[in-house]
Design a protein around this motif. Structure first.
Motif, mmCIF file in Angstrom:
data_model
loop_
_atom_site.group_PDB
_atom_site.id
_atom_site.type_symbol
_atom_site.label_atom_id
_atom_site.label_comp_id
_atom_site.label_asym_id
_atom_site.label_seq_id
_atom_site.Cartn_x
_atom_site.Cartn_y
_atom_site.Cartn_z
ATOM 1 N N GLN A 15 -10.337 34.050 -38.546
ATOM 2 C CA GLN A 15 -9.554 33.511 -37.442
ATOM 3 C C GLN A 15 -9.434 34.518 -36.304
ATOM 4 O OE1 GLN A 15 -8.431 30.577 -36.868
ATOM 5 N NE2 GLN A 15 -7.058 30.959 -35.122
ATOM 6 N N THR A 16 -9.228 35.784 -36.668
ATOM 7 C CA THR A 16 -9.115 36.835 -35.657
ATOM 8 C C THR A 16 -10.405 36.964 -34.857
ATOM 9 O OG1 THR A 16 -7.491 38.085 -36.946
ATOM 10 C CG2 THR A 16 -8.765 39.316 -35.323
ATOM 11 N N ILE A 17 -11.533 36.992 -35.547
ATOM 12 C CA ILE A 17 -12.818 37.187 -34.876
ATOM 13 C C ILE A 17 -13.210 35.954 -34.057
ATOM 14 C CG2 ILE A 17 -15.280 37.580 -35.250
ATOM 15 C CD1 ILE A 17 -14.421 39.205 -37.779
ATOM 16 N N VAL A 18 -13.003 34.785 -34.616
ATOM 17 C CA VAL A 18 -13.411 33.556 -33.931
ATOM 18 C C VAL A 18 -12.555 33.278 -32.692
ATOM 19 C CG1 VAL A 18 -13.501 31.039 -34.133
ATOM 20 C CG2 VAL A 18 -14.413 32.470 -35.967
ATOM 21 N N ALA A 19 -11.227 33.349 -32.865
ATOM 22 C CA ALA A 19 -10.315 32.912 -31.800
ATOM 23 C C ALA A 19 -9.669 34.046 -31.033
ATOM 24 C CB ALA A 19 -9.242 32.006 -32.398
ATOM 25 N N GLY A 20 -9.795 35.272 -31.549
ATOM 26 C CA GLY A 20 -9.110 36.387 -30.908
ATOM 27 C C GLY A 20 -7.632 36.421 -31.243
ATOM 28 N N ARG A 21 -6.961 37.446 -30.771
ATOM 29 C CA ARG A 21 -5.519 37.587 -30.972
ATOM 30 C C ARG A 21 -4.888 38.102 -29.682
ATOM 31 N NH1 ARG A 21 -3.985 35.093 -35.826
ATOM 32 N NH2 ARG A 21 -5.411 35.717 -37.501
ATOM 33 N N ASN A 22 -3.666 37.699 -29.454
ATOM 34 C CA ASN A 22 -2.929 38.186 -28.289
ATOM 35 C C ASN A 22 -1.507 38.528 -28.714
ATOM 36 O OD1 ASN A 22 -4.636 37.772 -25.682
ATOM 37 N ND2 ASN A 22 -4.953 35.910 -26.872
ATOM 38 N N GLY A 23 -1.137 39.781 -28.552
ATOM 39 C CA GLY A 23 0.205 40.215 -28.894
ATOM 40 C C GLY A 23 0.854 40.904 -27.716
ATOM 41 N N GLN A 24 2.153 40.749 -27.602
ATOM 42 C CA GLN A 24 2.846 41.375 -26.476
ATOM 43 C C GLN A 24 4.156 41.986 -26.925
ATOM 44 O OE1 GLN A 24 3.421 38.872 -23.073
ATOM 45 N NE2 GLN A 24 4.428 40.453 -21.887
ATOM 46 N N MET A 25 4.335 43.233 -26.563
ATOM 47 C CA MET A 25 5.603 43.939 -26.740
ATOM 48 C C MET A 25 6.271 43.968 -25.372
ATOM 49 S SD MET A 25 7.782 46.165 -28.213
ATOM 50 C CE MET A 25 8.872 47.507 -27.683
ATOM 51 N N PRO A 26 7.453 43.335 -25.221
ATOM 52 C CA PRO A 26 8.088 43.303 -23.894
ATOM 53 C C PRO A 26 8.546 44.690 -23.454
ATOM 54 C CG PRO A 26 9.560 42.412 -25.571
ATOM 55 C CD PRO A 26 8.236 42.632 -26.236
ATOM 56 N N ALA A 27 8.673 44.863 -22.165
ATOM 57 C CA ALA A 27 9.165 46.123 -21.596
ATOM 58 C C ALA A 27 10.688 46.142 -21.631
ATOM 59 C CB ALA A 27 8.670 46.269 -20.161
ATOM 60 N N TRP A 28 11.246 47.252 -22.136
ATOM 61 C CA TRP A 28 12.695 47.369 -22.276
ATOM 62 C C TRP A 28 13.306 48.376 -21.302
ATOM 63 C CZ3 TRP A 28 15.565 44.192 -25.293
ATOM 64 C CH2 TRP A 28 14.865 43.396 -26.218
ATOM 65 N N GLY A 29 12.465 48.976 -20.467
ATOM 66 C CA GLY A 29 12.967 50.024 -19.584
ATOM 67 C C GLY A 29 14.072 49.550 -18.666
ATOM 68 N N GLY A 30 13.903 48.381 -18.065
ATOM 69 C CA GLY A 30 14.896 47.888 -17.129
ATOM 70 C C GLY A 30 16.198 47.505 -17.784
ATOM 71 N N LYS A 31 16.149 47.078 -19.043
ATOM 72 C CA LYS A 31 17.351 46.635 -19.737
ATOM 73 C C LYS A 31 18.096 47.787 -20.395
ATOM 74 C CE LYS A 31 19.078 43.592 -23.385
ATOM 75 N NZ LYS A 31 18.741 42.544 -24.393
ATOM 76 N N LEU A 32 17.370 48.687 -21.026
ATOM 77 C CA LEU A 32 18.006 49.716 -21.840
ATOM 78 C C LEU A 32 18.218 51.036 -21.115
ATOM 79 C CD1 LEU A 32 16.199 49.133 -25.247
ATOM 80 C CD2 LEU A 32 18.458 48.338 -24.532
ATOM 81 N N GLY A 33 17.325 51.388 -20.221
ATOM 82 C CA GLY A 33 17.464 52.658 -19.520
ATOM 83 C C GLY A 33 16.869 53.817 -20.311
ATOM 84 N N GLU A 34 16.679 54.914 -19.632
ATOM 85 C CA GLU A 34 15.970 56.057 -20.189
ATOM 86 C C GLU A 34 16.646 56.649 -21.420
ATOM 87 O OE1 GLU A 34 14.456 60.494 -18.694
ATOM 88 O OE2 GLU A 34 15.256 59.037 -17.269
ATOM 89 N N GLN A 35 17.968 56.756 -21.404
ATOM 90 C CA GLN A 35 18.664 57.404 -22.515
ATOM 91 C C GLN A 35 18.529 56.608 -23.805
ATOM 92 O OE1 GLN A 35 22.606 57.719 -20.832
ATOM 93 N NE2 GLN A 35 22.200 59.699 -19.909
ATOM 94 N N ARG A 36 18.777 55.325 -23.741
ATOM 95 C CA ARG A 36 18.689 54.491 -24.943
ATOM 96 C C ARG A 36 17.250 54.423 -25.453
ATOM 97 N NH1 ARG A 36 22.627 52.241 -21.756
ATOM 98 N NH2 ARG A 36 24.587 51.644 -22.784
ATOM 99 N N ILE A 37 16.303 54.352 -24.545
ATOM 100 C CA ILE A 37 14.905 54.315 -24.963
ATOM 101 C C ILE A 37 14.520 55.587 -25.707
ATOM 102 C CG2 ILE A 37 12.540 54.436 -24.054
ATOM 103 C CD1 ILE A 37 13.384 52.313 -22.026
#
Length: 207
Positions: free
Chosen positions: A169-191
């Motif tokens: 399935q991976t080879i035939v159809a490919g895969r798409n994964g996304q990790m959202p960006a948290w910089g704007g929500k959490l800020g540098e210290q929490r990250i």
């Protein structure tokens, strides 16, 4: 600014003041700082556990953070960048290029890379196809390439499964994964605290 927004801003300011002494420490020091890890644990449960699990163990399609196999690299800068900026992982579909026979051959060869049993004739034919199409990202040795987020195919860590059906399935159809960006929500210290926390999860899981 309304009363709610003002109170929220005041709480955020106070939280940042409390976090600042911890976030000033290097990530390597934060990993061993129990106060920092207690705070980071709470941050992880609030923001990360929904996808990665309360223990960081992940699930199908969501990476396990409690091991040393990190798709984009486990160095401190890489982990901070992943949390702050997010990641987009794309495996293109190769079914039309390879055809049914070619897909079966590559599946067999990839299985042998991780020590799984596979049809030897199919795997032998699949090696050439792998080197022509797959090696550019996953490497000739199959160990992957963190710079482009290409997974290591030689171990037992598989984001979508390692059986023949999942690989096909991976080879035939490919895969798409996304990790959202948290910089704007959490800020540098929490990250930074979260980066230290998941680094500790990886260290503990690898023992």
């Amino acid at each position: 600014m309304g009363q709610y927004e003002q109170e929220k801003a005041e709480v955020e300011t106070r939280a940042n003041e409390l976090l600042a002494p911890l976030a000033a420490l290097p990530i390597a020091d934060l990993v061993g700082n129990e106060q920092a890890m207690g705070t980071a644990h709470n941050l992880f449960q609030q923001n990360c556990a929904q996808c990665h699990g309360s223990d960081g163990g992940g699930a199908k399609g969501f990476p396990n953070l409690a091991n040393a196999d990190w798709q984009w690299g486990g160095e401190s800068d890489a982990v901070v960048a992943t949390i702050a900026n997010g990641r987009i992982a794309a495996m293109p579909p190769w079914g039309a290029v390879l055809g049914d026979q070619g897909v079966d051959e590559v599946v067999a060869y990839v299985q042998t890379l991780s020590g799984q049993p596979a049809d030897s004739a199919l795997a032998a034919a699949g090696e050439a196809r792998y080197q022509q199409i797959c090696a550019a990202c996953h490497g000739l040795d199959g160990k992957g390439m963190a710079a482009v987020g290409a997974p290591n195919l030689t171990d037992d860590v598989w984001l979508y499964g390692s059986d023949a059906a999942a690989l096909k399935q991976t080879i035939v159809a490919g895969r798409n994964g996304q990790m959202p960006a948290w910089g704007g929500k959490l800020g540098e210290q929490r990250i930074k605290l979260l980066a230290a926390y998941v680094t500790r999860l990886a260290q503990e899981g690898s023992r």
